[in-house]
Design an enzyme around this catalytic site. Structure first.
Site, mmCIF file in Angstrom:
data_model
loop_
_atom_site.group_PDB
_atom_site.id
_atom_site.type_symbol
_atom_site.label_atom_id
_atom_site.label_comp_id
_atom_site.label_asym_id
_atom_site.label_seq_id
_atom_site.Cartn_x
_atom_site.Cartn_y
_atom_site.Cartn_z
ATOM 1 N N GLU A 54 9.812 5.909 3.867
ATOM 2 C CA GLU A 54 9.820 5.223 5.354
ATOM 3 C C GLU A 54 10.226 6.332 5.962
ATOM 4 O O GLU A 54 11.169 7.408 5.783
ATOM 5 C CB GLU A 54 11.046 4.020 5.137
ATOM 6 C CG GLU A 54 11.192 3.420 6.317
ATOM 7 C CD GLU A 54 9.868 2.930 6.973
ATOM 8 O OE1 GLU A 54 9.254 3.599 7.771
ATOM 9 O OE2 GLU A 54 9.392 1.574 6.682
ATOM 10 N N HIS B 99 -4.545 1.617 10.736
ATOM 11 C CA HIS B 99 -5.265 1.142 12.262
ATOM 12 C C HIS B 99 -4.170 1.602 13.302
ATOM 13 O O HIS B 99 -4.656 1.335 14.305
ATOM 14 C CB HIS B 99 -5.425 -0.533 12.183
ATOM 15 C CG HIS B 99 -4.180 -1.257 12.064
ATOM 16 N ND1 HIS B 99 -4.222 -2.569 11.978
ATOM 17 C CD2 HIS B 99 -2.917 -0.990 12.079
ATOM 18 C CE1 HIS B 99 -3.054 -3.262 12.053
ATOM 19 N NE2 HIS B 99 -1.992 -1.994 11.905
#
Length: 339
Positions: A199, A247
């Site tokens: 992360e 995306h």
């Protein structure tokens, strides 16, 4: 598909419904119906609002099907509790706040985004930093976004863990995991698999706290990294997953991300990206088509793509045996291996 005038009007006025729901969630209005039925005056007292406007909101929520009504008393159906009460694990208030704070203002500038083919962050926020830098500047916004990602992914994760054999791998790295929903599900189903989450530094502390609260702090490691910069943990992870993230970036940046992941993998490792692709003929589906417009207003060139376009980028990045795996739920798996 043929549209009539009313269809067009309904599309144009759809924000009425969206804003009514996000306002009700922001007010935590539904919480007051947890154990009791209320009339408008009683609710007005509980939310410290005038009677007239409270009644207007109740009428709208009843008309939309969120509340039921008998005489002058409104009720919250038991089947609505799980996503409308703020202390329930699947509460959607996180998404409501994210919509109100970020998405709705950006979508107000969609016509400008189409005319210029650029995001509208500077017009809305007065800030041209990256989408994630803006998003992660406030710890509460980090929490909202991560919670939203985790909850939104739940139907996908259920199908993924059910239909994919994670036990064939010894070490699994999930990149951009939200609140850790997928690794937690894998931990429960496959105790022999070593688990880690990669992360961004801005979200790592939140994620460690969240995993600790859920009892997985020792089971799932959190490592900091950046898929664009190529700052990824180099380990013996024979399965890496990137969830609903390609995306967010322009196609050329997607290839960079894929190459960085490829370089961080061991030979024989497998990489899976989960996305919601456009149909090969770009005819839809509607949600993905609209999500692509969301990428336009918010990101630096983010765009939705077809499965064939994703596969071509996998091949360009060096992955072998690139292929599509269909699983139950709202996402598609794009799979490649490092030979």
């Amino acid at each position: 598909m043929t549209l009539n005038k009313q269809d067009v009007v309904n599309h144009m006025m759809g924000f009425f419904q969206a804003k009514a729901v996000t306002a009700a969630l922001s007010l935590k209005l539904f919480d007051h119906f947890r154990d009791t039925d209320l009339n408008a005056a009683q609710l007005a007292d509980k939310i410290d609002a005038p009677l007239r406007s409270t009644e207007q909101m109740l009428i709208a929520l009843h008309a939309m099907g969120y509340l039921t009504k008998q005489d002058d008393l409104y009720q919250l159906p038991a089947e609505h509790h799980t996503f409308l009460l703020s202390d329930e694990p699947m509460w959607l208030g996180w998404l409501g706040r994210h919509i109100d704070t970020f998405l709705y203002p950006l979508w107000g500038e969609l016509s400008s985004a189409v005319k210029s083919d650029t995001n509208q962050r500077e017009a809305v926020f007065g800030d041209n930093r990256s989408w994630f830098d803006i998003l992660y500047q406030n710890p509460d916004d980090v929490a909202d976004f991560q919670e939203f990602l985790g909850k939104f992914a739940a139907p996908f994760i259920e199908g993924f863990v059910k239909d994919y054999d994670f036990s064939q791998h010894h070490s699994f790295l999930d990149i951009g995991s939200g609140i850790g929903t997928l690794p937690i599900a894998v931990a429960d189903a496959h105790p022999g698999v070593s688990l880690a989450i990669c992360e961004l530094p801005q979200a790592s502390a939140f994620l460690r706290d969240k995993l600790g609260e859920q009892g997985y702090g020792d089971r799932i490691e959190v490592v900091e990294g950046d898929v664009i910069a190529g700052n990824l943990p180099i380990g013996n992870y024979d399965l890496i997953h990137l969830g609903w993230m390609l995306h967010d970036y322009a196609p050329e940046t997607q290839v960079t991300i894929l190459k960085n992941i490829y370089n961080a993998m061991p030979v024989g490792g497998r990489f899976i990206a989960s996305e919601t692709p456009l149909n090969d003929d770009k005819s839809g589906p509607e949600f993905t088509a609209l999500l692509s417009l969301n990428m336009l207003v918010s990101t630096d060139g983010g765009i939705e793509s077809s499965s064939e376009e994703y596969l071509a980028r996998f091949h360009e990045a060096g992955f072998s045996n690139a292929r599509i795996l269909e699983i139950p739920g709202p996402r598609t798996l794009i799979v490649g291996e490092k030979a």
